[in-house]
Scaffold this motif. Structure first.
Motif, PDB file in Angstrom:
ATOM      1  N   CYS A 105     -37.670  -8.133  37.740  1.00  0.00           N
ATOM      2  CA  CYS A 105     -36.965  -9.078  37.033  1.00  0.00           C
ATOM      3  C   CYS A 105     -36.671  -8.820  35.653  1.00  0.00           C
ATOM      4  N   ALA A 106     -37.807  -8.390  34.787  1.00  0.00           N
ATOM      5  CA  ALA A 106     -37.713  -7.907  33.416  1.00  0.00           C
ATOM      6  C   ALA A 106     -36.465  -7.098  33.212  1.00  0.00           C
ATOM      7  N   ALA A 107     -36.447  -5.864  34.078  1.00  0.00           N
ATOM      8  CA  ALA A 107     -35.266  -5.098  33.946  1.00  0.00           C
ATOM      9  C   ALA A 107     -34.089  -5.757  33.954  1.00  0.00           C
TER      10      ALA A 107
ATOM     11  N   LEU B 184     -36.765 -18.004  28.062  1.00  0.00           N
ATOM     12  CA  LEU B 184     -37.282 -17.133  28.876  1.00  0.00           C
ATOM     13  C   LEU B 184     -38.064 -16.015  27.724  1.00  0.00           C
ATOM     14  N   TYR B 185     -37.188 -15.912  26.497  1.00  0.00           N
ATOM     15  CA  TYR B 185     -37.739 -14.781  25.543  1.00  0.00           C
ATOM     16  C   TYR B 185     -38.942 -15.643  24.916  1.00  0.00           C
ATOM     17  N   ARG B 186     -38.883 -17.004  24.619  1.00  0.00           N
ATOM     18  CA  ARG B 186     -40.206 -17.704  23.990  1.00  0.00           C
ATOM     19  C   ARG B 186     -41.302 -17.514  24.965  1.00  0.00           C
ATOM     20  N   LEU B 187     -41.118 -17.447  26.067  1.00  0.00           N
ATOM     21  CA  LEU B 187     -42.190 -17.385  26.982  1.00  0.00           C
ATOM     22  C   LEU B 187     -43.128 -16.220  26.947  1.00  0.00           C
ATOM     23  N   ASP B 188     -42.446 -14.996  26.401  1.00  0.00           N
ATOM     24  CA  ASP B 188     -43.372 -13.619  26.445  1.00  0.00           C
ATOM     25  C   ASP B 188     -43.931 -13.350  27.778  1.00  0.00           C
TER      26      ASP B 188
ATOM     27  N   PRO C 198     -42.909 -15.476  38.760  1.00  0.00           N
ATOM     28  CA  PRO C 198     -42.505 -16.922  38.795  1.00  0.00           C
ATOM     29  C   PRO C 198     -43.276 -17.919  38.308  1.00  0.00           C
ATOM     30  N   THR C 199     -44.870 -17.795  38.534  1.00  0.00           N
ATOM     31  CA  THR C 199     -45.715 -18.747  38.340  1.00  0.00           C
ATOM     32  C   THR C 199     -45.896 -18.755  36.891  1.00  0.00           C
ATOM     33  N   GLU C 200     -46.095 -17.594  36.147  1.00  0.00           N
ATOM     34  CA  GLU C 200     -46.034 -17.378  34.776  1.00  0.00           C
ATOM     35  C   GLU C 200     -44.973 -18.280  33.997  1.00  0.00           C
ATOM     36  N   MET C 201     -43.779 -18.014  34.590  1.00  0.00           N
ATOM     37  CA  MET C 201     -42.559 -18.740  33.970  1.00  0.00           C
ATOM     38  C   MET C 201     -42.947 -20.318  33.973  1.00  0.00           C
ATOM     39  N   MET C 202     -43.271 -20.811  35.126  1.00  0.00           N
ATOM     40  CA  MET C 202     -43.387 -22.304  35.016  1.00  0.00           C
ATOM     41  C   MET C 202     -44.509 -22.688  34.360  1.00  0.00           C
ATOM     42  N   VAL C 203     -45.747 -22.314  34.227  1.00  0.00           N
ATOM     43  CA  VAL C 203     -46.799 -22.710  33.611  1.00  0.00           C
ATOM     44  C   VAL C 203     -46.439 -22.530  31.977  1.00  0.00           C
TER      45      VAL C 203
ATOM     46  N   LYS D 293     -46.167 -25.517  29.336  1.00  0.00           N
ATOM     47  CA  LYS D 293     -47.049 -25.666  28.159  1.00  0.00           C
ATOM     48  C   LYS D 293     -46.271 -25.740  27.065  1.00  0.00           C
ATOM     49  N   GLN D 294     -44.898 -25.198  26.856  1.00  0.00           N
ATOM     50  CA  GLN D 294     -44.040 -25.271  25.670  1.00  0.00           C
ATOM     51  C   GLN D 294     -43.156 -26.856  25.795  1.00  0.00           C
TER      52      GLN D 294
END
Length: 231
Positions: free
Chosen positions: A71-73, A164-168, A177-182, A186-187
């Motif tokens: 996904c990052a690529a 997405l960039y702010r999520l680091d 996918p889970t990291e993106m959601m949580v 939080k933001q």
């Protein structure tokens, strides 16, 4: 094909050994919305890359195995897009539902849109019982910890590049996918679910639900990431 929207869109498709699925999938995406399509070949040993190119996708090669790496690529390659949609390469999610997925972002009603199989339709045989239970449990845990009201943790989703960039993002395997959601929760980002349908893959075998090891690993990462970012 629909006219080009004012917001440049990229559809990112992580793929590992999806020959037999990827060509028709890319073709349908390009017939459905006006977007650049990036297929990220995550180390395939079949004709995934060739089929994707024939269908009109730009192929990105990411040899490091892991859904998050792929996904990052794709995100890195899609530099001109402000809206990023993610779609699995196994053809289990219909590209025809992409317009509904991206609409809440285009109308400025959401920053992250999640395709919910529970609000939509799960075809018989598409999701084994252990995957259904694990997804239900993880969604309930996430709702309790982050004050959300989601029903699904599926990979069919769309997000603003700026968010997405702010999520680091750091989780380079099943936890992406889970990291993106949580982190988005939080933001204080606006998360919206839309109904999507889910079908058995057209060809090949699932790398997650198709094996006991894949199911256990995916569940471990999802729960682990959900808990880790809560504190």
């Amino acid at each position: 094909m629909n006219g080009r929207p004012t917001t440049p869109i990229a559809v990112i498709i992580p793929a590992l050994d999806e020959a037999g699925n990827i060509r028709r999938l890319v073709t349908e995406v390009l017939e459905t919305i006006s977007a650049e399509v990036f297929v990220v070949d995550n180390g395939s040993t079949d004709a995934t890359a060739e089929e994707a190119q024939i269908a009109g996708a730009q192929v990105v090669y990411e040899p490091r195995r892991g859904y998050g790496y792929a996904c990052a690529a794709g995100v890195t390659a899609a530099q001109d897009a402000n809206l990023l949609a993610f779609l699995d390469g196994d053809y289990s999610f219909p590209p025809a539902e992409l317009p509904a997925l991206i609409a809440p972002i285009l109308t400025d009603e959401a920053d992250l849109v999640l395709g919910s199989r529970w609000l939509g339709h799960i075809a018989p045989g598409a999701m084994p019982p252990q995957q259904r239970f694990g997804n239900w449990l993880a969604a309930r845990l996430m709702n309790r910890l982050y004050g959300l009201s989601i029903t699904d943790l599926g990979p069919y989703r769309a997000i603003r590049r700026s968010l997405l960039y702010r999520l680091d993002m750091r989780e380079m395997t099943y936890g992406w996918p889970t990291e993106m959601m949580v982190k988005a929760a939080k933001q204080g980002a606006r998360l919206v679910e839309v109904p999507v349908s889910f079908h058995p893959r057209r060809a090949g075998r699932s790398k997650i639900s198709g094996t006991l090891r894949g199911t256990i690993l995916a569940g471990w990462y999802i729960v682990g990431v959900t808990l880790r970012y809560a504190w």
